[in-house]
Design a protein around this motif. Structure first.
Motif, mmCIF file in Angstrom:
data_model
loop_
_atom_site.group_PDB
_atom_site.id
_atom_site.type_symbol
_atom_site.label_atom_id
_atom_site.label_comp_id
_atom_site.label_asym_id
_atom_site.label_seq_id
_atom_site.Cartn_x
_atom_site.Cartn_y
_atom_site.Cartn_z
ATOM 1 N N ILE A 1 -4.878 2.828 -1.045
ATOM 2 C CA ILE A 1 -4.214 4.116 -0.839
ATOM 3 C C ILE A 1 -4.271 4.473 0.632
ATOM 4 N N VAL A 2 -3.130 4.842 1.196
ATOM 5 C CA VAL A 2 -3.038 5.157 2.622
ATOM 6 C C VAL A 2 -2.466 6.558 2.801
ATOM 7 N N GLY A 3 -2.404 6.994 4.048
ATOM 8 C CA GLY A 3 -1.819 8.298 4.323
ATOM 9 C C GLY A 3 -2.860 9.384 4.477
ATOM 10 N N PRO A 4 -2.427 10.570 4.888
ATOM 11 C CA PRO A 4 -3.361 11.654 5.214
ATOM 12 C C PRO A 4 -4.093 12.245 4.013
ATOM 13 N N TYR A 5 -3.589 12.021 2.795
ATOM 14 C CA TYR A 5 -4.222 12.614 1.614
ATOM 15 C C TYR A 5 -4.826 11.534 0.720
ATOM 16 N N ALA A 6 -5.259 10.458 1.334
ATOM 17 C CA ALA A 6 -5.746 9.313 0.566
ATOM 18 C C ALA A 6 -6.955 9.664 -0.292
ATOM 19 N N ASP A 7 -7.906 10.411 0.246
ATOM 20 C CA ASP A 7 -9.114 10.748 -0.506
ATOM 21 C C ASP A 7 -8.789 11.627 -1.707
ATOM 22 N N THR A 8 -7.933 12.616 -1.501
ATOM 23 C CA THR A 8 -7.536 13.499 -2.602
ATOM 24 C C THR A 8 -6.799 12.725 -3.681
ATOM 25 N N LEU A 9 -5.917 11.841 -3.260
ATOM 26 C CA LEU A 9 -5.143 11.054 -4.214
ATOM 27 C C LEU A 9 -6.047 10.113 -5.001
ATOM 28 N N TRP A 10 -7.022 9.519 -4.336
ATOM 29 C CA TRP A 10 -7.961 8.628 -5.019
ATOM 30 C C TRP A 10 -8.726 9.392 -6.100
ATOM 31 N N SER A 11 -9.134 10.603 -5.792
ATOM 32 C CA SER A 11 -9.840 11.437 -6.765
ATOM 33 C C SER A 11 -8.934 11.789 -7.944
ATOM 34 N N LYS A 12 -7.688 12.148 -7.662
ATOM 35 C CA LYS A 12 -6.728 12.491 -8.709
ATOM 36 C C LYS A 12 -6.442 11.281 -9.604
ATOM 37 N N VAL B 1 0.789 11.084 -10.408
ATOM 38 C CA VAL B 1 -0.476 11.711 -10.817
ATOM 39 C C VAL B 1 -0.812 13.000 -10.076
ATOM 40 N N MET B 2 -0.060 13.363 -9.082
ATOM 41 C CA MET B 2 -0.361 14.597 -8.344
ATOM 42 C C MET B 2 0.250 15.809 -9.058
ATOM 43 N N GLY B 3 -0.180 16.024 -10.308
ATOM 44 C CA GLY B 3 0.234 17.221 -11.027
ATOM 45 C C GLY B 3 1.574 17.138 -11.708
ATOM 46 N N ARG B 4 2.148 15.942 -11.850
ATOM 47 C CA ARG B 4 3.477 15.840 -12.450
ATOM 48 C C ARG B 4 3.505 16.376 -13.887
ATOM 49 N N ALA B 5 2.404 16.210 -14.632
ATOM 50 C CA ALA B 5 2.380 16.688 -16.013
ATOM 51 C C ALA B 5 2.617 18.191 -16.088
ATOM 52 N N LEU B 6 2.319 18.895 -15.013
ATOM 53 C CA LEU B 6 2.482 20.348 -15.009
ATOM 54 C C LEU B 6 3.914 20.778 -14.720
ATOM 55 N N THR B 7 4.803 19.827 -14.427
ATOM 56 C CA THR B 7 6.192 20.183 -14.116
ATOM 57 C C THR B 7 7.079 20.191 -15.354
ATOM 58 N N PHE B 8 6.550 19.806 -16.489
ATOM 59 C CA PHE B 8 7.345 19.808 -17.711
ATOM 60 C C PHE B 8 7.427 21.221 -18.286
ATOM 61 N N GLU C 1 0.828 -1.216 0.000
ATOM 62 C CA GLU C 1 0.000 0.000 0.000
ATOM 63 C C GLU C 1 0.859 1.262 0.000
ATOM 64 N N ILE C 2 1.976 1.216 0.710
ATOM 65 C CA ILE C 2 2.872 2.379 0.721
ATOM 66 C C ILE C 2 3.461 2.591 -0.669
ATOM 67 N N TYR C 3 3.852 1.505 -1.322
ATOM 68 C CA TYR C 3 4.384 1.596 -2.686
ATOM 69 C C TYR C 3 3.354 2.223 -3.621
ATOM 70 N N ILE C 4 2.136 1.706 -3.597
ATOM 71 C CA ILE C 4 1.084 2.218 -4.476
ATOM 72 C C ILE C 4 0.828 3.697 -4.207
ATOM 73 N N THR C 5 0.700 4.053 -2.945
ATOM 74 C CA THR C 5 0.417 5.443 -2.587
ATOM 75 C C THR C 5 1.548 6.358 -3.005
ATOM 76 N N ARG C 6 2.770 5.959 -2.693
ATOM 77 C CA ARG C 6 3.922 6.807 -2.981
ATOM 78 C C ARG C 6 4.111 6.955 -4.497
ATOM 79 N N ALA C 7 3.887 5.872 -5.250
ATOM 80 C CA ALA C 7 4.010 5.933 -6.701
ATOM 81 C C ALA C 7 2.952 6.848 -7.305
ATOM 82 N N LEU C 8 1.733 6.754 -6.809
ATOM 83 C CA LEU C 8 0.671 7.614 -7.337
ATOM 84 C C LEU C 8 0.928 9.075 -7.005
ATOM 85 N N ILE C 9 1.465 9.344 -5.819
ATOM 86 C CA ILE C 9 1.817 10.728 -5.481
ATOM 87 C C ILE C 9 2.840 11.261 -6.480
#
Length: 329
Positions: A304-315, A266-273, A255-263
């Motif tokens: 998905i675990v951690g304090p931002y799980a709901d936001t990450l799931w939506s993203k 998908v958490m806006g990485r496309a905007l860093t290019f 679960e930590i792997y999945i959460t950390r990988a998604l962070i």
């Protein structure tokens, strides 16, 4: 003249250097002013073409604690591995040549580690942009962690909050016995190292104190070069999964792997290019194959675990269902 190096210093500081002449003198000065004097500063010049090597040699002439090594341009991960191989300290920390360090950084983290016989000490950092400290923009996760020693798990997800290596102090024997290495990639070379060491450790302790100022927004640094090697981050998580499975850590840290990988992905990485073309290419490859390759194509909310799980799931759901244009805007 200057300070002399103890043959077996308390801590080895490893700093990769590549064309860092603008900020390198400040980093050297910050290290030389550390309240903990019993340290060695291992600078690995990564084939710089500016005055970086000259600056290092001038500083080393007056301070034997400074050790200089040189390699062809092979990026920071290779430089850090070289530093580990020649380090002589009990403790090891990897820092960057364009950041700033509080004068009690080494003393504070070493004292914390020694006090409880830790393998890893996690501390906090904040962000420095155009010489202005953004105190409210912190990389502070240590305050979310237990005060006593702990073994990292999904209940202490803050231990995985920063995948950068420079908010951690490590016991050098722990690193060598585990044969942990940084990846030989341009970008994201520390993701595997940081998460793999944390998953392997049994004795981690937090120090909720800002001791490093991370310089952000530089055109010269690695974070500005995502367009050149956009898929290094995918390589990092592919390799990390292999390592976790090899060491029988996958079931405990899935679960930590999945959460950390998604962070990371998908958490806006496309905007860093730097260009829409690069962002579009990355987005298409993620949707077509990379999410499946990483085992992230059929994630459920409970994964998905951690304090931002709901936001990450939506993203995540937006990422896998939207077109690039919808995602971008």
């Amino acid at each position: 003249m200057g300070e002399s190096l103890n043959q077996f210093p308390v801590v080895s500081v490893v700093v990769p250097v590549y064309n860092a002449e603008k900020y390198l003198p400040e980093a050297i000065e910050d290290l030389q002013k550390q309240s903990l004097r019993d340290a060695e500063f291992i600078f690995v010049d990564d084939g710089s073409t500016d005055a970086s090597l000259k600056i290092l040699q001038s500083a080393a002439d007056n301070d034997s604690r400074i050790r200089i090594f040189h390699q062809e341009h092979k990026y920071a991960g290779v430089a850090r591995n070289l530093g580990i191989s020649v380090a002589r300290g009990k403790w090891f920390i990897a820092l960057d040549a364009d950041d700033r360090f509080e004068p009690d950084l080494l003393e504070s983290v070493v004292a914390r580690g020694e006090d409880v016989n830790a393998q890893i000490v996690i501390f906090d950092a904040d962000v420095l942009i155009d010489e202005e400290l953004l105190a409210k923009k912190t990389l502070a996760y240590a305050s979310q962690l237990p005060l006593d020693l702990f073994k990292p798990s999904k209940d202490t997800f803050g231990a995985f909050g920063v995948t950068a290596t420079w908010t951690k102090l490590y016991r050098l024997d722990f690193i060598r016995e585990g044969q942990f290495l940084y990846q030989e990639t341009f970008e994201s070379n520390d993701i595997r190292f940081t998460i793999h060491t944390m998953a392997s450790a049994n004795r981690v302790v937090a120090l909720p104190k800002v001791l490093l100022h991370y310089r952000q927004g530089l055109k010269e640094n690695i974070q500005s070069g995502k367009d050149r090697f956009p898929f290094d981050v995918v390589k990092a998580y592919k390799s990390l999964r292999v390592m976790l499975e090899k060491d029988n850590l996958w079931d405990d840290f899935r679960e930590i792997y999945i959460t950390r990988a998604l962070i990371s992905l998908v958490m806006g990485r496309a905007l860093t290019f730097n260009s829409v073309y690069s962002a579009h290419e990355w987005f298409d490859q993620m949707q077509k194959s990379f999410l499946k390759d990483l085992g992230l194509d059929r994630v459920s909310q409970k994964d998905i675990v951690g304090p931002y799980a709901d936001t990450l799931w939506s993203k995540y759901n937006a990422f896998i269902t939207m077109t690039f244009e919808e995602w971008l805007w």
